[in-house]
Design an enzyme around this catalytic site. Structure first.
Site, PDB file in Angstrom:
ATOM      1  N   HIS A  73       0.837  -1.203   0.000  1.00  0.00           N
ATOM      2  CA  HIS A  73       0.000   0.000   0.000  1.00  0.00           C
ATOM      3  C   HIS A  73       0.867   1.246   0.000  1.00  0.00           C
ATOM      4  O   HIS A  73       1.713   1.402   0.868  1.00  0.00           O
ATOM      5  CB  HIS A  73      -0.904   0.021   1.239  1.00  0.00           C
ATOM      6  CG  HIS A  73      -2.102  -0.870   1.111  1.00  0.00           C
ATOM      7  ND1 HIS A  73      -3.151  -0.828   1.988  1.00  0.00           N
ATOM      8  CD2 HIS A  73      -2.412  -1.807   0.190  1.00  0.00           C
ATOM      9  CE1 HIS A  73      -4.057  -1.718   1.617  1.00  0.00           C
ATOM     10  NE2 HIS A  73      -3.627  -2.328   0.539  1.00  0.00           N
ATOM     11  N   TYR A 202      -8.942   5.366   7.820  1.00  0.00           N
ATOM     12  CA  TYR A 202      -9.026   5.709   9.236  1.00  0.00           C
ATOM     13  C   TYR A 202     -10.052   6.833   9.362  1.00  0.00           C
ATOM     14  O   TYR A 202      -9.928   7.852   8.682  1.00  0.00           O
ATOM     15  CB  TYR A 202      -7.680   6.229   9.764  1.00  0.00           C
ATOM     16  CG  TYR A 202      -6.590   5.186   9.924  1.00  0.00           C
ATOM     17  CD1 TYR A 202      -5.811   4.792   8.836  1.00  0.00           C
ATOM     18  CD2 TYR A 202      -6.307   4.624  11.169  1.00  0.00           C
ATOM     19  CE1 TYR A 202      -4.807   3.847   8.987  1.00  0.00           C
ATOM     20  CE2 TYR A 202      -5.293   3.680  11.332  1.00  0.00           C
ATOM     21  CZ  TYR A 202      -4.553   3.300  10.228  1.00  0.00           C
ATOM     22  OH  TYR A 202      -3.555   2.374  10.384  1.00  0.00           O
ATOM     23  N   PRO A 294      -3.199   0.509  19.018  1.00  0.00           N
ATOM     24  CA  PRO A 294      -3.000   0.049  17.644  1.00  0.00           C
ATOM     25  C   PRO A 294      -3.194   1.108  16.555  1.00  0.00           C
ATOM     26  O   PRO A 294      -2.952   0.847  15.378  1.00  0.00           O
ATOM     27  CB  PRO A 294      -4.040  -1.074  17.482  1.00  0.00           C
ATOM     28  CG  PRO A 294      -5.053  -0.829  18.552  1.00  0.00           C
ATOM     29  CD  PRO A 294      -4.361  -0.138  19.665  1.00  0.00           C
ATOM     30  N   LYS A 298       1.828   0.170  15.031  1.00  0.00           N
ATOM     31  CA  LYS A 298       3.255   0.095  15.367  1.00  0.00           C
ATOM     32  C   LYS A 298       3.649  -1.106  16.243  1.00  0.00           C
ATOM     33  O   LYS A 298       4.841  -1.418  16.358  1.00  0.00           O
ATOM     34  CB  LYS A 298       3.687   1.377  16.100  1.00  0.00           C
ATOM     35  CG  LYS A 298       3.730   2.595  15.217  1.00  0.00           C
ATOM     36  CD  LYS A 298       4.951   2.574  14.312  1.00  0.00           C
ATOM     37  CE  LYS A 298       4.857   3.524  13.149  1.00  0.00           C
ATOM     38  NZ  LYS A 298       4.568   2.902  11.867  1.00  0.00           N
ATOM     39  N   TYR A 386       4.254   6.877   9.852  1.00  0.00           N
ATOM     40  CA  TYR A 386       3.426   5.700   9.532  1.00  0.00           C
ATOM     41  C   TYR A 386       4.247   4.630   8.804  1.00  0.00           C
ATOM     42  O   TYR A 386       4.118   3.446   9.106  1.00  0.00           O
ATOM     43  CB  TYR A 386       2.216   6.126   8.685  1.00  0.00           C
ATOM     44  CG  TYR A 386       1.166   5.044   8.589  1.00  0.00           C
ATOM     45  CD1 TYR A 386       0.198   4.898   9.581  1.00  0.00           C
ATOM     46  CD2 TYR A 386       1.151   4.147   7.526  1.00  0.00           C
ATOM     47  CE1 TYR A 386      -0.757   3.900   9.517  1.00  0.00           C
ATOM     48  CE2 TYR A 386       0.193   3.141   7.445  1.00  0.00           C
ATOM     49  CZ  TYR A 386      -0.758   3.025   8.451  1.00  0.00           C
ATOM     50  OH  TYR A 386      -1.695   2.022   8.376  1.00  0.00           O
TER      51      TYR A 386
HETATM   52  P1  RFL Z   1       2.916 -11.546  21.735  1.00  0.00           P
HETATM   53  O1  RFL Z   1       2.389 -11.618  20.349  1.00  0.00           O
HETATM   54  O2  RFL Z   1       1.981 -11.205  22.823  1.00  0.00           O
HETATM   55  O3  RFL Z   1       3.605 -12.939  22.038  1.00  0.00           O
HETATM   56  C1  RFL Z   1       4.024 -13.303  23.327  1.00  0.00           C
HETATM   57  C2  RFL Z   1       3.998 -14.804  23.439  1.00  0.00           C
HETATM   58  O4  RFL Z   1       4.482 -15.189  24.730  1.00  0.00           O
HETATM   59  C3  RFL Z   1       3.626 -16.173  25.272  1.00  0.00           C
HETATM   60  N1  RFL Z   1       3.733 -16.121  26.747  1.00  0.00           N
HETATM   61  C4  RFL Z   1       4.458 -16.995  27.484  1.00  0.00           C
HETATM   62  N2  RFL Z   1       5.213 -18.045  27.140  1.00  0.00           N
HETATM   63  C5  RFL Z   1       5.816 -18.745  28.138  1.00  0.00           C
HETATM   64  N3  RFL Z   1       5.695 -18.408  29.454  1.00  0.00           N
HETATM   65  C6  RFL Z   1       4.957 -17.356  29.843  1.00  0.00           C
HETATM   66  N4  RFL Z   1       4.845 -17.035  31.143  1.00  0.00           N
HETATM   67  C7  RFL Z   1       4.297 -16.594  28.848  1.00  0.00           C
HETATM   68  N5  RFL Z   1       3.486 -15.515  28.856  1.00  0.00           N
HETATM   69  C8  RFL Z   1       3.168 -15.245  27.598  1.00  0.00           C
HETATM   70  C9  RFL Z   1       2.252 -15.828  24.753  1.00  0.00           C
HETATM   71  O5  RFL Z   1       1.375 -16.939  24.762  1.00  0.00           O
HETATM   72  C10 RFL Z   1       2.593 -15.368  23.331  1.00  0.00           C
HETATM   73  O6  RFL Z   1       2.565 -16.424  22.404  1.00  0.00           O
HETATM   74  O7  RFL Z   1       4.123 -10.502  21.831  1.00  0.00           O
HETATM   75  P2  RFL Z   1       5.280 -10.101  20.753  1.00  0.00           P
HETATM   76  O8  RFL Z   1       5.892 -11.323  20.152  1.00  0.00           O
HETATM   77  O9  RFL Z   1       6.115  -9.088  21.433  1.00  0.00           O
HETATM   78  O10 RFL Z   1       4.500  -9.424  19.539  1.00  0.00           O
HETATM   79  C11 RFL Z   1       3.903  -8.184  19.679  1.00  0.00           C
HETATM   80  C12 RFL Z   1       2.636  -8.102  18.840  1.00  0.00           C
HETATM   81  O11 RFL Z   1       1.872  -9.277  18.985  1.00  0.00           O
HETATM   82  C13 RFL Z   1       1.797  -6.913  19.278  1.00  0.00           C
HETATM   83  O12 RFL Z   1       2.594  -5.748  19.400  1.00  0.00           O
HETATM   84  C14 RFL Z   1       0.667  -6.554  18.332  1.00  0.00           C
HETATM   85  O13 RFL Z   1      -0.120  -7.631  17.965  1.00  0.00           O
HETATM   86  C15 RFL Z   1      -0.191  -5.516  19.073  1.00  0.00           C
HETATM   87  N6  RFL Z   1      -1.532  -5.510  18.621  1.00  0.00           N
HETATM   88  C16 RFL Z   1      -1.774  -4.864  17.467  1.00  0.00           C
HETATM   89  N7  RFL Z   1      -0.747  -4.219  16.842  1.00  0.00           N
HETATM   90  C17 RFL Z   1      -0.969  -3.590  15.699  1.00  0.00           C
HETATM   91  O14 RFL Z   1      -0.021  -3.030  15.147  1.00  0.00           O
HETATM   92  N8  RFL Z   1      -2.233  -3.603  15.140  1.00  0.00           N
HETATM   93  C18 RFL Z   1      -3.293  -4.250  15.725  1.00  0.00           C
HETATM   94  O15 RFL Z   1      -4.393  -4.278  15.213  1.00  0.00           O
HETATM   95  C19 RFL Z   1      -3.093  -4.910  16.936  1.00  0.00           C
HETATM   96  N9  RFL Z   1      -4.106  -5.574  17.566  1.00  0.00           N
HETATM   97  C20 RFL Z   1      -2.565  -6.160  19.332  1.00  0.00           C
HETATM   98  C21 RFL Z   1      -3.859  -6.198  18.771  1.00  0.00           C
HETATM   99  C22 RFL Z   1      -2.343  -6.767  20.572  1.00  0.00           C
HETATM  100  C23 RFL Z   1      -3.364  -7.396  21.287  1.00  0.00           C
HETATM  101  N10 RFL Z   1      -3.087  -7.939  22.606  1.00  0.00           N
HETATM  102  C24 RFL Z   1      -1.728  -8.224  23.017  1.00  0.00           C
HETATM  103  C25 RFL Z   1      -4.007  -7.954  23.649  1.00  0.00           C
HETATM  104  C26 RFL Z   1      -4.881  -6.856  19.430  1.00  0.00           C
HETATM  105  C27 RFL Z   1      -4.649  -7.471  20.689  1.00  0.00           C
HETATM  106  C28 RFL Z   1      -5.825  -8.185  21.327  1.00  0.00           C
HETATM  107  C1  PHB Z   2      -5.335  -4.275  11.141  1.00  0.00           C
HETATM  108  O1  PHB Z   2      -5.410  -4.528   9.923  1.00  0.00           O
HETATM  109  O2  PHB Z   2      -5.649  -5.088  12.015  1.00  0.00           O
HETATM  110  C2  PHB Z   2      -4.858  -2.925  11.550  1.00  0.00           C
HETATM  111  C3  PHB Z   2      -4.358  -2.048  10.601  1.00  0.00           C
HETATM  112  C4  PHB Z   2      -3.932  -0.790  10.973  1.00  0.00           C
HETATM  113  C5  PHB Z   2      -3.992  -0.417  12.303  1.00  0.00           C
HETATM  114  C6  PHB Z   2      -4.465  -1.288  13.258  1.00  0.00           C
HETATM  115  C7  PHB Z   2      -4.910  -2.559  12.887  1.00  0.00           C
HETATM  116  O3  PHB Z   2      -3.583   0.833  12.659  1.00  0.00           O
END
Ligand code: RFL
Ligand code: PHB
Length: 393
Positions: A73, A202, A294, A298, A386
């Site tokens: 994109h 957005y 989110p 980032k 971004y």
């Molecule tokens: P993760 O993905 O949370 O992975 C951590 C892993 O560690 C495991 N774990 C353990 N393992 C062993 N012993 C323990 N005591 C443990 N405790 C936990 C967990 O099961 C898991 O598998 O962290 P990581 O790798 O740092 O990655 C970061 C990203 O996942 C995160 O920054 C993003 O997904 C944040 N986030 C979003 N970011 C975006 O840019 N756009 C989004 O739309 C977006 N939606 C989200 C999200 C994060 C969410 N969380 C954490 C609640 C939506 C949600 C629901």
């Molecule tokens: C998503 O596709 O889940 C998404 C994209 C952009 C954002 C947050 C979530 O800023």
């Protein structure tokens, strides 16, 4: 007792990517994950990859499907007051773009590559505990298949997310934490329906924030700002699509084709940073050390940039017997973290409706959006953040 060079806690994107990069450099590593692999793959999270994240996945040898299926994109849309403004990321940043590729897909690619290379991931490892972190012989213990096991290592990478055990293993008096919890959440729906536009939209509306994102040309991922007290049961598919439509400009709303939700979840919004990101031989990376709302897309990209710094520092330690990179890791990573915190907070403030907001703040918010719609300078600042700020060497 088993042994490895780097024990990685957590098989999310941070842990898996670190494992892949270390393996490429000949550094032995083992991942301990508390959940099953199916559970890890069922989490629907981020969708936008910066170019530096894509480059790191290429370096790790796991970008083939991403290049085949990912959508490049070159812009985003902002929707406000019945109109839609295109922000041309590519033009404003001298040719940079982002790639739409779900975190779930990236995780699957990393897991498959790890299995194919014969690298060990121990899923369903419970009660993980870190020991002797400040000595040069740290250990990790865990319970698996009813047996308590122990793992010796040179270093521990804490990649276990916000609720993990790694950050909690650092004595509270040595850790400074900074936090902002927002008074709303995001209700997200995944559905097999074509995206409303070829790029993300957005939206800011007095009823609240909305985002139309996608996973492919036939699958949409959309969000609406919701109350923290809401539950998904209160949001039928019909209510979700009606609410989303009401927050979009007419042209975008007209393109919306409601479809049955494949997944529906509510995520709270939080800004959080823990400093430092190192304690002895424990290094934190990704959500274990910081959370961003989110809105700026980032979270996942920050996890990747931490991993880039940490993998290079560990490689330098083993190849050159130099700890310079490890010693600089926390400071360097935090510089980038705070810039992303700033941007994510700015985007969140710009696009959401805050319950406590008075008339003055509302007028300022409108003025800021007006400015963004009309000023190339303001758009350039948004665009360069971004697509992702530059990484240090
Ligand atoms: P993760 O993905 O949370 O992975 C951590 C892993 O560690 C495991 N774990 C353990 N393992 C062993 N012993 C323990 N005591 C443990 N405790 C936990 C967990 O099961 C898991 O598998 O962290 P990581 O790798 O740092 O990655 C970061 C990203 O996942 C995160 O920054 C993003 O997904 C944040 N986030 C979003 N970011 C975006 O840019 N756009 C989004 O739309 C977006 N939606 C989200 C999200 C994060 C969410 N969380 C954490 C609640 C939506 C949600 C629901
Ligand atoms: C998503 O596709 O889940 C998404 C994209 C952009 C954002 C947050 C979530 O800023």
């Amino acid at each position: 007792m088993q042994g490895t060079q780097v024990a990685i806690i957590g098989a999310g994107p941070a842990g898996l990517l670190l494992g892949a990069l270390l393996h490429k450099a000949g550094i032995a590593n083992l991942i301990l994950e508390q959940r099953s692999s199916d559970y890890v793959l069922s989490r629907i999270r981020a969708g936008i990859l910066e170019q530096t994240t894509v480059a790191l996945l290429e370096e790790a040898g796991v970008a083939e499907r991403l290049h085949r299926e990912g959508l490049v994109h070159s812009g985003i849309y902002l929707s406000f007051d019945g109109a839609r403004q295109h922000i041309d990321l590519q033009k404003l940043t001298g040719g940079r773009a982002v790639t739409v590729y779900g975190q779930t897909e990236m995780t699957r690619d990393l897991m498959e590559a790890r299995a194919a290379a014969g690298m060990t991931t121990l899923y369903e490892a419970e009660q993980v505990a870190l020991h002797d972190i400040t000595t040069d012989k740290p250990r990790v213990s865990y319970l698996r298949n009813g047996r308590r096991e122990e793992l010796r290592c040179d270093f521990i990478a804490g990649c276990d997310g916000f609720h993990g055990v790694s950050r909690q293993s650092i004595p509270a008096e040595l850790l400074k934490t900074f936090e902002r919890v927002y008074p709303f959440g995001w209700l997200g729906v995944l559905a097999d329906t074509p995206p409303v536009a070829h790029e993300l939209v957005y939206a800011h509306h007095p009823r609240g924030f909305a985002l139309c994102s996608m996973r492919s040309k036939t699958r949409s991922r959309c969000y609406v700002q919701c109350s923290l007290s809401d539950s998904v049961e209160q949001w039928s598919d019909a209510r979700f699509w009606d609410e989303l439509r009401s927050r979009l400009d007419p042209a975008t709303a007209a393109a919306l084709q409601p479809a049955a939700a494949i997944e529906k979840s509510i995520a709270p919004l939080r800004s959080f940073v823990a400093e430092p990101m190192r304690h002895g031989r424990l290094f934190l990376a990704g959500d274990a050390a910081h959370i961003v709302p989110p809105t700026g897309a980032k979270g996942l990209n920050l996890a990747a940039s931490d991993v880039r710094y940490l993998s290079r520092a560990l490689i330098e330690h083993y190849r050159e017997r130099s700890d310079a990179g490890l010693d600089q890791y926390s400071e360097k990573a935090l510089r980038r973290v705070w810039r992303a915190e700033r941007f994510s907070w700015t985007m969140t403030r710009l696009l959401h409706s805050f319950p406590e907001q008075g008339g003055f703040e509302q007028r300022l918010q409108r003025a800021e959006l007006d400015y963004l719609f009309s000023s190339t300078a303001a758009q350039t600042s948004l665009a360069e953040n971004y697509v992702g700020l530059a990484l240090e060497d």
